[in-house]
Design an enzyme around this catalytic site. Structure first.
Site, short mmCIF file in Angstrom:
data_model
loop_
_atom_site.label_atom_id
_atom_site.label_comp_id
_atom_site.label_asym_id
_atom_site.label_seq_id
_atom_site.Cartn_x
_atom_site.Cartn_y
_atom_site.Cartn_z
CB CYS A 39 7.72 -3.05 5.93
SG CYS A 39 5.97 -3.07 6.35
CE LYS A 82 5.85 0.63 3.06
NZ LYS A 82 5.73 1.83 3.90
CB SER A 118 -6.35 -15.93 -4.21
OG SER A 118 -7.39 -16.63 -4.88
#
Length: 346
Positions: free
Chosen positions: A15, A18, A139
């Protein structure tokens, strides 16, 4: 395959990669709202954890997506962490997960198929633990490894948990210890101990299963999960949504011991500074707060804990909900008060 380090392929990890809070706010402010049907109970307006669309009087669909670049080198662990993190947003809304779709972007010229398979297996194992299938996905071939999920859940609209419903006098409870970002930075420097790595994996792969149970407790007013913007950033979102002030005692925060050690040495992710630059003007720090403590307040938490704002009479039930599910670090960290939407740390 043992010589492959996944983190070497990415400029950031977990994270922590971000988009910075201020930049994201600017981007969203420029984005058109589009169609907003009355059935859309939660959209972009409150910076909540997931979108919610009501189907009938007793059912609403909760939908979210989350993906990122590697935070660890082990492919199975990377898959497990990414999947746990994605499903967390469903739990944060008080919902029960029902299925997931895989999001896969891999540099096919750099990673063996066996390694990619281990990433997917790691994610699938977490979905199995949550009791849901990976029902499909998409994908592509990209320059950096990317993995995550679209996670779907169901919730009774009457029990929906949001991040903007905190009330004056509410007590704040945090479900997981802080410091995952610092540990990831130490890992990338080759300084993290085996015990620190084990703590990092244990935290980031622990599903936030208390979410649906929290939704059944009267007096639980607001919930979010603490991820890339750190505790201060996600608590500030809660404050802005409710138009209230949060008061937190740093000494009450549950911290990972090894993360404290590294933070004191100045180890931090680049995202920690970006977070502070994005919202620091709305965070008041007591003069006694040291730089290493500020780092932990803004530290990006990959697959972090649930942050609960509840009435004082609900605190015991909330803590019991966490502790019964194995969240031994869950504790009271502060309260919500009348005042300008800010976070105050003493």
């Amino acid at each position: 395959m043992s010589s492959i380090r996944l983190t070497e392929f990415s400029h950031g990890g977990g994270c922590g990669c971000k988009i910075a809070p201020a930049v994201l706010s600017d981007i969203l402010a420029r984005s058109p709202l589009g169609v907003m049907p009355k059935e859309l109970l939660v959209g972009n307006a409150s910076a909540d954890d997931a979108a919610v669309y009501q189907l009938n009087e007793s059912q609403a669909i909760v939908a979210t997506t989350d993906f990122f670049t590697p935070i660890v080198d082990d492919p199975t662990d990377f898959g497990r962490i990414a999947a746990t993190n994605a499903i967390s947003d469903v739990y944060a809304m008080g919902a029960t997960p029902i299925m997931a779709l895989a999001i896969v972007g891999m540099p096919l010229d750099k990673l063996p198929v066996e390694v990619i398979g281990q990433i997917l297996e790691g994610g699938a194992s977490v979905c199995a633990e949550a009791g849901i299938p990976v029902a499909g996905g998409h994908s592509i071939d990209v320059l950096e490894p990317i993995y995550g999920l679209v996670a779907l859940g169901v919730v009774d609209p009457a029990r929906l948990l949001r991040n903007d419903r905190a009330r004056v006098g509410d007590v704040l409870v945090l479900g997981k210890r802080l410091g995952v970002g610092v540990l990831s930075a130490a890992l990338k420097k080759g300084q993290l101990s085996s015990q620190g790595y084990a703590q990092m994996i244990a935290s980031t792969t622990q599903l936030n299963t208390p979410g649906p149970r929290l939704a059944m407790i009267d007096g639980v007013n607001a919930v979010t999960d603490v991820t890339g913007f750190g505790l201060a950033g996600h608590l500030l979102e809660m404050c802005r949504g409710a138009g209230l002030r949060a008061e937190v005692g740093f000494d009450t925060l549950p911290l990972i011991d090894e993360a404290v050690h590294f933070a004191r040495q100045g180890v931090a992710t680049g995202a920690s500074n970006r977070n502070w630059n994005g919202y620091g003007a709305s965070v008041e720090l007591d003069p006694s707060i040291a730089p290493w403590q500020q780092t932990l307040l803004t530290d990006p938490q990959t697959s972090g804990g649930l942050l609960v704002s509840c009435a004082p009479q609900a605190v015991d039930a909330v803590l019991a909900c966490f502790h019964d599910a194995g969240f031994d670090g869950a504790c009271v960290i502060g309260e919500m008060a009348q005042g300008e939407a800010r976070v105050s740390v003493r």
